[in-house]
Motif scaffolding. Structure first.
Motif, PDB file in Angstrom:
ATOM      1  N   VAL A  52       0.858  -1.180   0.073  1.00  0.00           N
ATOM      2  CA  VAL A  52       0.118  -0.032   0.052  1.00  0.00           C
ATOM      3  C   VAL A  52       0.869   1.361  -0.020  1.00  0.00           C
ATOM      4  O   VAL A  52       0.540   2.079  -0.707  1.00  0.00           O
ATOM      5  N   PHE A  53       1.897   1.188   0.940  1.00  0.00           N
ATOM      6  CA  PHE A  53       2.951   2.352   0.993  1.00  0.00           C
ATOM      7  C   PHE A  53       3.461   2.610  -0.438  1.00  0.00           C
ATOM      8  O   PHE A  53       3.545   3.597  -1.052  1.00  0.00           O
ATOM      9  N   VAL A  54       3.825   1.489  -1.272  1.00  0.00           N
ATOM     10  CA  VAL A  54       4.535   1.696  -2.591  1.00  0.00           C
ATOM     11  C   VAL A  54       3.570   2.359  -3.680  1.00  0.00           C
ATOM     12  O   VAL A  54       3.885   3.157  -4.135  1.00  0.00           O
ATOM     13  N   VAL A  58       3.458   5.842  -5.902  1.00  0.00           N
ATOM     14  CA  VAL A  58       3.490   5.709  -7.133  1.00  0.00           C
ATOM     15  C   VAL A  58       2.560   6.564  -7.474  1.00  0.00           C
ATOM     16  O   VAL A  58       2.477   7.322  -8.408  1.00  0.00           O
ATOM     17  N   GLY A  59       1.277   6.628  -7.065  1.00  0.00           N
ATOM     18  CA  GLY A  59       0.127   7.348  -7.236  1.00  0.00           C
ATOM     19  C   GLY A  59       0.572   8.822  -7.096  1.00  0.00           C
ATOM     20  O   GLY A  59       0.128   9.926  -8.091  1.00  0.00           O
ATOM     21  N   VAL A  60       1.277   9.268  -6.032  1.00  0.00           N
ATOM     22  CA  VAL A  60       1.606  10.430  -5.814  1.00  0.00           C
ATOM     23  C   VAL A  60       2.295  11.098  -6.951  1.00  0.00           C
ATOM     24  O   VAL A  60       2.245  12.249  -7.353  1.00  0.00           O
ATOM     25  N   VAL A  61       3.396  10.367  -7.426  1.00  0.00           N
ATOM     26  CA  VAL A  61       4.276  10.496  -8.040  1.00  0.00           C
ATOM     27  C   VAL A  61       3.684  10.884  -9.772  1.00  0.00           C
ATOM     28  O   VAL A  61       3.867  11.958 -10.466  1.00  0.00           O
ATOM     29  N   ASN A  62       2.728   9.767  -9.910  1.00  0.00           N
ATOM     30  CA  ASN A  62       2.012  10.175 -11.234  1.00  0.00           C
ATOM     31  C   ASN A  62       1.251  11.331 -11.032  1.00  0.00           C
ATOM     32  O   ASN A  62       1.010  11.858 -12.155  1.00  0.00           O
ATOM     33  N   TRP A  63       0.641  11.670 -10.041  1.00  0.00           N
ATOM     34  CA  TRP A  63      -0.616  12.818  -9.982  1.00  0.00           C
ATOM     35  C   TRP A  63       0.508  13.986 -10.099  1.00  0.00           C
ATOM     36  O   TRP A  63      -0.020  15.053 -10.682  1.00  0.00           O
TER      37      TRP A  63
END
Length: 66
Positions: A52-54, A58-63
């Protein structure tokens, strides 16, 4: 009759794992966890929390970097 200590539930195990991610635990809580947590549940909760942390990272970086 069994004299095994009462095992903690999965939510208590997950809470202990999440506190360990932060790295802040009281000595008394550590000893309570060591006596009541199931090692297999700790591994499962740790792997789930890590995944979940990873995924959140990844979601924050893509956002942020579209």
């Amino acid at each position: 009759m069994s004299t095994d200590p009462r095992r903690a539930g999965f939510l208590a195990t997950l809470r202990a794992v999440l506190w360990s991610f932060i790295g802040v635990r009281k000595r008394r809580d550590y000893h309570d966890d060591a006596a009541s947590l199931d090692p297999r549940a700790i591994v499962v909760a740790g792997v789930l929390a890590g995944v979940v942390f990873v995924l959140v990272l990844v979601g924050v970086v893509n956002w942020v970097l579209p």
